[in-house]
Design a protein around this motif. Sequence first.
Motif, mmCIF file in Angstrom:
data_model
loop_
_atom_site.group_PDB
_atom_site.id
_atom_site.type_symbol
_atom_site.label_atom_id
_atom_site.label_comp_id
_atom_site.label_asym_id
_atom_site.label_seq_id
_atom_site.Cartn_x
_atom_site.Cartn_y
_atom_site.Cartn_z
ATOM 1 N N PRO A 186 0.849 -1.197 0.000
ATOM 2 C CA PRO A 186 0.000 0.000 0.000
ATOM 3 C C PRO A 186 0.887 1.252 0.000
ATOM 4 O O PRO A 186 1.744 1.416 0.860
ATOM 5 N N ALA A 187 0.681 2.101 -0.991
ATOM 6 C CA ALA A 187 1.498 3.314 -1.107
ATOM 7 C C ALA A 187 0.627 4.479 -1.575
ATOM 8 O O ALA A 187 1.072 5.327 -2.342
ATOM 9 N N GLY A 239 0.475 11.029 3.346
ATOM 10 C CA GLY A 239 1.769 11.397 3.926
ATOM 11 C C GLY A 239 1.765 12.751 4.611
ATOM 12 O O GLY A 239 2.712 13.533 4.471
ATOM 13 N N THR A 240 0.717 13.025 5.372
ATOM 14 C CA THR A 240 0.593 14.369 5.963
ATOM 15 C C THR A 240 1.670 14.670 7.011
ATOM 16 O O THR A 240 1.927 15.831 7.293
ATOM 17 N N ARG A 241 2.318 13.612 7.524
ATOM 18 C CA ARG A 241 3.346 13.863 8.552
ATOM 19 C C ARG A 241 4.693 14.267 7.957
ATOM 20 O O ARG A 241 5.590 14.643 8.692
ATOM 21 N N GLN A 249 -6.072 3.428 -5.544
ATOM 22 C CA GLN A 249 -7.081 3.586 -4.493
ATOM 23 C C GLN A 249 -7.659 4.979 -4.719
ATOM 24 O O GLN A 249 -6.949 5.968 -4.583
ATOM 25 N N THR A 253 -8.450 7.961 -0.259
ATOM 26 C CA THR A 253 -7.589 7.429 0.806
ATOM 27 C C THR A 253 -8.425 7.181 2.055
ATOM 28 O O THR A 253 -8.514 8.022 2.944
ATOM 29 N N GLY A 255 -7.978 4.682 4.198
ATOM 30 C CA GLY A 255 -7.294 3.894 5.211
ATOM 31 C C GLY A 255 -6.596 2.657 4.673
ATOM 32 O O GLY A 255 -6.848 2.209 3.547
ATOM 33 N N TYR A 263 4.123 -2.403 4.197
ATOM 34 C CA TYR A 263 3.702 -1.000 4.179
ATOM 35 C C TYR A 263 4.742 -0.179 3.402
ATOM 36 O O TYR A 263 5.948 -0.293 3.654
ATOM 37 N N GLY A 264 4.237 0.643 2.492
ATOM 38 C CA GLY A 264 5.109 1.316 1.530
ATOM 39 C C GLY A 264 6.065 2.347 2.102
ATOM 40 O O GLY A 264 6.971 2.808 1.407
ATOM 41 N N GLY A 317 7.597 7.596 6.982
ATOM 42 C CA GLY A 317 6.400 8.425 7.048
ATOM 43 C C GLY A 317 6.504 9.484 8.129
ATOM 44 O O GLY A 317 5.549 10.220 8.368
HETATM 45 P P1 UTP Z 1 0.125 5.684 7.027
HETATM 46 O O1 UTP Z 1 -0.945 5.787 8.019
HETATM 47 O O2 UTP Z 1 1.543 5.881 7.469
HETATM 48 O O3 UTP Z 1 -0.090 6.636 5.773
HETATM 49 O O4 UTP Z 1 -0.068 4.290 6.265
HETATM 50 P P2 UTP Z 1 -0.607 8.107 5.610
HETATM 51 O O5 UTP Z 1 -2.081 8.182 5.760
HETATM 52 O O6 UTP Z 1 -0.036 8.513 4.291
HETATM 53 O O7 UTP Z 1 0.164 8.890 6.780
HETATM 54 P P3 UTP Z 1 -0.064 10.329 7.429
HETATM 55 O O8 UTP Z 1 -0.591 10.015 8.800
HETATM 56 O O9 UTP Z 1 -0.992 11.142 6.574
HETATM 57 O O10 UTP Z 1 1.313 10.944 7.478
HETATM 58 C C1 UTP Z 1 0.921 3.280 6.043
HETATM 59 C C2 UTP Z 1 1.012 2.886 4.578
HETATM 60 O O11 UTP Z 1 -0.283 2.674 4.030
HETATM 61 C C3 UTP Z 1 -0.506 3.476 2.885
HETATM 62 C C4 UTP Z 1 0.488 4.627 2.995
HETATM 63 O O12 UTP Z 1 0.840 5.097 1.702
HETATM 64 C C5 UTP Z 1 1.649 4.005 3.732
HETATM 65 O O13 UTP Z 1 2.588 3.439 2.847
HETATM 66 N N1 UTP Z 1 -1.929 3.922 2.856
HETATM 67 C C6 UTP Z 1 -2.478 4.564 3.918
HETATM 68 C C7 UTP Z 1 -2.672 3.668 1.715
HETATM 69 O O14 UTP Z 1 -2.191 3.069 0.742
HETATM 70 N N2 UTP Z 1 -3.986 4.115 1.681
HETATM 71 C C8 UTP Z 1 -4.566 4.767 2.730
HETATM 72 O O15 UTP Z 1 -5.761 5.137 2.618
HETATM 73 C C9 UTP Z 1 -3.784 5.011 3.871
#
Ligand code: UTP
Length: 290
Positions: A9-10, A14-16, A103, A106, A108, A129-130, A255
Motif C-alpha cells: 500500500p502506497a 503522507g501528511t506527517r 485507491q 484514501t 485507510g 507498508y510502503g 512516514g
Molecule cells: P500511514 O498511516 O503511514 O499513511 O499508512 P498516511 O495516511 O499517508 O500517513 P499520514 O498520517 O498522513 O502521514 C501506512 C502505509 O499505508 C498506505 C500509505 O501510503 C503508507 O505506505 N496507505 C495509507 C494507503 O495506501 N492508503 C490509505 O488510505 C492510507
Amino acid sequence: MKIKKAVIPAAGLGTRVLPASKAMPKEMLPIVDKPAIQYIVEEAVKSGIEDILIITSRGKTTVEDHFDRAPELEDRLLRSGKQQAYDEIVAISKLANIQYIRQKETKGLGHAVLCAKTFVGGDPFAVLYGDDVILSETPVCKQLCDAYEEFGLGVAGMKEVPTDQILKYCSLAVENIRDNLYKVTDMIEKPSREQLFSNFAILGRTVLPASIFEILENTPYGAGGELQLTDAMRTLAKREGMVGVDFEGTRYDMGNKLGILQAIVEVGLIHPEVGSEFKEYLKKVTSRLS
Ligand code: UTP
C-alpha cells in the motif's frame, strides 16, 4: 504453502512529512540514493515473492516510472560508457512482476488492502507498508512467510515500542509460543493508556489469508474515520487465530521526519560509495554538539 504474492500500500497522503510529500510520494523519498519503496520491493523479492501489487493514488505516477524501463536514460548511460549505472537502472525494472491499482479515495490501510482482492484471489499474501523500510539479515517478509508456512495462520510482524509511541500504533495481546513467536489473541488500534494489552505493536509487515477480504468488507470504519486493517486483523485473530513474529531487523519509518533522518544517517554510514567520507563529516559535526 509458499507465499508468492505481495501487496504494497502506497496510496496514503503522507501528511506527517509535508511539504516533501505534497507533489512527491513519501514512498519515493530516498535513503541516500535509493527510494524507500525500492528497498521494500527488494525485500519482497529476496523473500521469494514473485508478483507484487502496489496500491497507488493520484500524484504517485513516479512510483510506476521508477520500476519501468527508461529507454532515453539507458541509451545515454550506455553511450557514455557508464555500464554499471546502466546495469543498475535496468535491473530495477526487472526486479519482479509489478502491477498497480489506484485507491481512488484514501480511506485507510484496510481500504487500500481491499483494493488488492482481485489480484490476490484465494492465495495467502504478504503486505509490506510502503513507507516502512526494515533492514535485516533475513528479510522480515521472509521471517513472516516462514511463520505462515509453519502455522498456516495470518502473521503479524511486531516489535515492542515505548508507551508514548504505542498510543499512535496498535497494541497486541500475545502469548509466547517459543522464542520470537507469539500467539496473537487480541489487538486494538490507537489505544488509550487504559486499553493497552502490551507494548507490542504491528509494524510494517503482515501475511494474511484471503479470508481477510470478506472480513474487511464487513468491518465498520474505525479510528480516524478510516477502514483500519487492525480492526479486520482483530476479527481474523479471534476467528482463525494469528501468529506474531517479534522480527529481527531495524525499522525506519519513512512516514515521519525523524525516521527519514535516522535512515539516511545509518545507511549513509555504511554506504560503499560515500560511507567513509560521511563518517568523517559526522564526526566533525558531532564534536561540535554539546
Ligand atoms: P500511514 O498511516 O503511514 O499513511 O499508512 P498516511 O495516511 O499517508 O500517513 P499520514 O498520517 O498522513 O502521514 C501506512 C502505509 O499505508 C498506505 C500509505 O501510503 C503508507 O505506505 N496507505 C495509507 C494507503 O495506501 N492508503 C490509505 O488510505 C492510507
